[in-house]
Write an enzyme that holds these catalytic residues in place. Structure first.
Site, mmCIF file in Angstrom:
data_model
loop_
_atom_site.group_PDB
_atom_site.id
_atom_site.type_symbol
_atom_site.label_atom_id
_atom_site.label_comp_id
_atom_site.label_asym_id
_atom_site.label_seq_id
_atom_site.Cartn_x
_atom_site.Cartn_y
_atom_site.Cartn_z
ATOM 1 N N ASP A 86 0.826 -1.215 0.000
ATOM 2 C CA ASP A 86 0.000 0.000 0.000
ATOM 3 C C ASP A 86 0.859 1.264 0.000
ATOM 4 O OD1 ASP A 86 0.427 0.753 3.005
ATOM 5 O OD2 ASP A 86 -0.133 -1.356 3.001
ATOM 6 N N GLU A 106 7.841 -6.425 -2.644
ATOM 7 C CA GLU A 106 6.419 -6.776 -2.502
ATOM 8 C C GLU A 106 6.131 -7.901 -3.495
ATOM 9 O OE1 GLU A 106 3.229 -5.843 -0.887
ATOM 10 O OE2 GLU A 106 2.817 -7.541 -2.200
ATOM 11 N N GLY A 138 9.754 -11.769 -0.636
ATOM 12 C CA GLY A 138 10.683 -11.221 0.356
ATOM 13 C C GLY A 138 11.495 -12.297 1.055
ATOM 14 N N ASP A 155 6.392 -5.562 6.734
ATOM 15 C CA ASP A 155 5.024 -5.016 6.726
ATOM 16 C C ASP A 155 4.156 -6.021 5.980
ATOM 17 O OD1 ASP A 155 2.758 -3.531 6.560
ATOM 18 O OD2 ASP A 155 3.640 -1.827 5.523
HETATM 19 N N1 SAM Z 1 -0.935 -3.167 7.128
HETATM 20 C C1 SAM Z 1 -1.166 -4.487 6.710
HETATM 21 C C2 SAM Z 1 -1.688 -5.417 7.739
HETATM 22 O O1 SAM Z 1 -0.991 -5.793 8.684
HETATM 23 O O2 SAM Z 1 -2.846 -5.791 7.620
HETATM 24 C C3 SAM Z 1 -0.106 -5.055 5.859
HETATM 25 C C4 SAM Z 1 -0.160 -4.320 4.576
HETATM 26 S S1 SAM Z 1 0.641 -4.780 3.176
HETATM 27 C C5 SAM Z 1 -0.688 -4.566 2.046
HETATM 28 C C6 SAM Z 1 0.986 -6.498 3.258
HETATM 29 C C7 SAM Z 1 1.632 -6.960 1.951
HETATM 30 O O3 SAM Z 1 2.521 -8.043 2.200
HETATM 31 C C8 SAM Z 1 0.651 -7.446 0.880
HETATM 32 O O4 SAM Z 1 0.559 -6.504 -0.144
HETATM 33 C C9 SAM Z 1 1.252 -8.785 0.421
HETATM 34 O O5 SAM Z 1 1.199 -8.959 -0.974
HETATM 35 C C10 SAM Z 1 2.673 -8.683 0.945
HETATM 36 N N2 SAM Z 1 3.342 -9.986 1.121
HETATM 37 C C11 SAM Z 1 2.833 -11.119 1.668
HETATM 38 N N3 SAM Z 1 3.754 -12.099 1.632
HETATM 39 C C12 SAM Z 1 4.872 -11.580 1.055
HETATM 40 C C13 SAM Z 1 6.145 -12.108 0.737
HETATM 41 N N4 SAM Z 1 6.453 -13.381 1.003
HETATM 42 N N5 SAM Z 1 7.063 -11.287 0.161
HETATM 43 C C14 SAM Z 1 6.761 -9.987 -0.106
HETATM 44 N N6 SAM Z 1 5.552 -9.446 0.152
HETATM 45 C C15 SAM Z 1 4.623 -10.219 0.737
#
Ligand code: SAM
Length: 284
Positions: A86, A106, A138, A155
């Site tokens: 985001d 991401e 990640g 995050d």
């Molecule tokens: N504020 C949020 C919450 O705790 O509800 C988190 C927000 S952010 C949108 C979380 C992001 O982590 C998502 O967009 C998702 O695609 C990403 N994500 C999940 N697993 C991941 C990974 N293994 N590597 C990189 N990004 C990842």
């Protein structure tokens, strides 16, 4: 006709927000992404039916995930953000002139592009010249990194789907290696309140404690997450989040914030007794 977004916080608790319009819906190769316009919370981003961000309360989450480590070590120059599609964490980090490089990894480009289009409030700084976007996992990204980042911010979504591997001991070990001597790891640490979330919170803490010399937890209040009581983890190779805080130095930066201040910084590490007991529980 009334339209409501409803999330099950437990099998017996539901949380609902009245919706003006369902403005975006897409199934990416990784997850289901939706954006709603709501009456109370402005734009709302959900992933797999769970609230990620709302325009009304995102400041709490993004200020606490970024300013706490930055106030402890204002010399941070190289930052890695894992997840955070985001853009809210990056937005707060770009306010620091000292930071030279922000790598954001991401897994899902669809989250970033949809937020750029519909939630510019959070995704407004992803084009800062210090920011590099990597659309990768990640977990893999940190595998070969060594002594490279002063701050890693995880995050992430919850430990299901693509976010699962971001809560493993191997991942925390790789983060440790990727961090510099004074490096800090901040991670989305779930919630102590409902059992489903508190189990993950306890597991994450036990693993991080095994890897890092310093492993603390701090809390914040965010109305749209289950129970409103949520945690971040602070881990380091020696720096303590309270003894290491130079409040005067951070205040001299003159950054205007809505939730974070150096009093709440200290206070957020004072945990309720039931949370302390959960974190000390070695049986998980
Ligand atoms: N504020 C949020 C919450 O705790 O509800 C988190 C927000 S952010 C949108 C979380 C992001 O982590 C998502 O967009 C998702 O695609 C990403 N994500 C999940 N697993 C991941 C990974 N293994 N590597 C990189 N990004 C990842």
């Amino acid at each position: 006709m009334e339209l409501w977004y409803t999330e099950n916080h437990t099998d017996n608790v539901k949380f609902s927000i009245k919706v003006k319009e369902h403005i975006y819906s897409k199934k990416s190769p990784f997850q289901q992404i939706d954006i709603f316009e709501t009456y109370e919370f402005g734009k709302l981003l959900t992933i797999d039916g769970l609230v990620m961000v709302t325009e009304k309360d995102e400041f709490v989450y993004h200020e606490m995930i970024s300013h706490v480590p930055m106030a402890v070590n204002p010399n941070i120059q190289n930052v890695l953000v894992i997840g955070g599609g985001d853009g809210g964490s990056v937005r707060e980090l770009t306010r620091y002139k000292n930071i030279k490089k922000i790598d954001m990894v991401e897994i899902d480009e669809v989250v970033v592009r949809s937020c750029e289009q519909y939630i510019p409030q959070t995704a407004c700084k992803l084009n800062d010249e210090r920011v590099s976007l990597y659309f990768e996992d990640g977990i893999k990204f940190v595998e070969d990194k060594e002594n490279e980042y002063d701050l890693i911010i995880v995050d992430s979504t919850d430990p299901v789907g693509p976010g699962e591997g971001l809560f493993t001991i191997e991942f925390y070990r790789n983060c440790y290696r990727a961090l510099t001597k004074n490096g800090i790891l901040i991670n989305q640490h779930e919630s102590p309140y409902y059992e489903r979330d508190s189990k993950e919170m306890k597991r994450a803490h036990r693993k991080i404690k095994n890897v890092f010399e310093v492993s603390k937890v701090y809390q914040f209040h965010i109305p749209t997450y289950p129970s409103g009581h949520w945690l971040f983890g602070f881990a380091s190779k020696g720096i303590d989040p309270i003894k290491g805080l130079d409040a005067n130095k951070w205040n001299a930066l003159g950054l205007k914030t809505k939730y974070y201040n150096t009093d709440i910084h200290v206070g957020s590490f004072a945990l309720p007794t039931f949370v302390k007991e959960m974190l000390e529980d070695e049986t998980v």
